[in-house]
Design an enzyme around this catalytic site. Sequence first.
Site, PDB file in Angstrom:
ATOM      1  N   LYS A 185       3.878   1.300 -10.823  1.00  0.00           N
ATOM      2  CA  LYS A 185       3.397   2.063 -11.804  1.00  0.00           C
ATOM      3  C   LYS A 185       4.085   3.608 -11.679  1.00  0.00           C
ATOM      4  O   LYS A 185       4.717   3.963 -10.627  1.00  0.00           O
ATOM      5  CB  LYS A 185       1.800   2.206 -11.961  1.00  0.00           C
ATOM      6  CG  LYS A 185       1.223   0.908 -12.071  1.00  0.00           C
ATOM      7  CD  LYS A 185       1.346   0.219 -13.495  1.00  0.00           C
ATOM      8  CE  LYS A 185       1.250  -1.316 -13.500  1.00  0.00           C
ATOM      9  NZ  LYS A 185       0.210  -1.908 -13.291  1.00  0.00           N
TER      10      LYS A 185
HETATM   11  C1  PLP Z   1      -0.936  -2.934 -13.037  1.00  0.00           C
HETATM   12  C2  PLP Z   1      -1.890  -3.338 -14.400  1.00  0.00           C
HETATM   13  C3  PLP Z   1      -3.008  -3.555 -14.215  1.00  0.00           C
HETATM   14  C4  PLP Z   1      -3.796  -3.737 -12.833  1.00  0.00           C
HETATM   15  O1  PLP Z   1      -3.572  -2.919 -11.886  1.00  0.00           O
HETATM   16  P1  PLP Z   1      -3.687  -3.197 -10.413  1.00  0.00           P
HETATM   17  O2  PLP Z   1      -3.588  -1.637  -9.588  1.00  0.00           O
HETATM   18  O3  PLP Z   1      -2.454  -3.792 -10.162  1.00  0.00           O
HETATM   19  O4  PLP Z   1      -4.890  -3.927 -10.339  1.00  0.00           O
HETATM   20  C5  PLP Z   1      -3.888  -3.725 -15.420  1.00  0.00           C
HETATM   21  N1  PLP Z   1      -3.498  -3.462 -16.845  1.00  0.00           N
HETATM   22  C6  PLP Z   1      -1.881  -3.476 -16.779  1.00  0.00           C
HETATM   23  C7  PLP Z   1      -1.730  -3.028 -18.168  1.00  0.00           C
HETATM   24  C8  PLP Z   1      -1.103  -3.133 -15.674  1.00  0.00           C
HETATM   25  O5  PLP Z   1       0.090  -3.067 -16.025  1.00  0.00           O
END
Ligand code: PLP
Length: 387
Positions: A185
Amino acid sequence: MATSKTIPLSRPTIGAEEINGIGRILRSGWLTMGPETARFEEEFREETGSRHAVAVSSGTAALHLALLALGVGPGDEVITSPFTFAATANAIELTGARAVFADIDPVGWNLSPAQAARKITKKTKGILPVHFAGLPCDMRSFRALCKKRGLFLLDDAAHALGAASGGRPIGSLADATCFSFHPMKNITTGEGGMVTCSSPQIEKKLRLLRFHGLSIDTWKRHQQTSLQHPEVIRPGYKYGLPDLLSALGRTQLGRLKEFSSRRRELAKLYRRHLSGVEELTLPHAGGEGTAHAWHLYVALLSDPPRGLSRDGLVQALRSRGIQSGVHYTALHLHSYYRKKYGYHRGDLPVAERVGGSCLSLPLYPLMKPSEARKVCGTLKEILRNGS
Ligand SMILES: *Cc1c(COP(=O)(O)O)cnc(C)c1O
């Protein structure tokens, strides 16, 4: 095979500052959730222009807690996008409620407000749109729709830290907003997440559910002079973000502007080099007042050359040392959702078409322009040769 020369799909930006930040916490004597997490929350609140921010252990935990704090439970329905990571809809199902999918709009690939409106029933509690790839969805329409129909608006901003809609930052535009700090992210804490929200009652519920449903957390108890016994208000989770990781989050948040501008530059480069390629549909960059966070650079292989599928293109890129990805195959066709709710191919045609042709190209702040040019050159060569 991945070689040392492979261009990865993504890579976190970690330097001496991040490492020193973690070292400082390791030496401090307090590793779990405490003062560093409180500072991270405060800085995050300021960055997103939100009233409250509550740090959690992942983006998935953020979604789960936010839904619970908004009162979602068995018998309820929450409308969401089928073109997202599994966690978005899974979190709804985990509360005992039903994830109801509505189709996406064919231009920005985000949940369509008009399609979502058609799925509202007596059981609907709220709408959970996703800012796909970092492009803000139509928050103005969702806000109006939710207000009119008495629903909550919760946005999944796992892709959208640093994005803005109508000139206002994502994180300040809904009842609650969920972020993820997974290594892919826009900023990372290794694993982690954040919920921002506007109401103090929701904030209170989030904090309660984050730590066992106890009336007082360990750090607060540690600071108290008089002895107080915490009490279980309702069974909660262990979803906090430790100080160790919040140190990383604070450093990364401080670099967000730098990261965002690099992502933006690479997205421009991709557009410049790929805009004439007939086989591809390039991503929408957003209109006036919109800031795209460019978490992903997703193009559609909308007119593939004879004999080349999207998956074949992923393989061909990989064999030439370029990692690409598929974000995402439409969720309603995954076996759990198909079996439980009887979805079929054809139910959500736009999400199916986009999910079947999408290709994510490498994009991360440390990526060099020469590497992005190489990706474009290789991609064009494969499309020209058909393999
Ligand atoms: C990465 C992601 C999540 C979940 O996040 P984590 O930190 O991996 O639990 C939820 N929604 C979207 C759209 C994502 O890309």
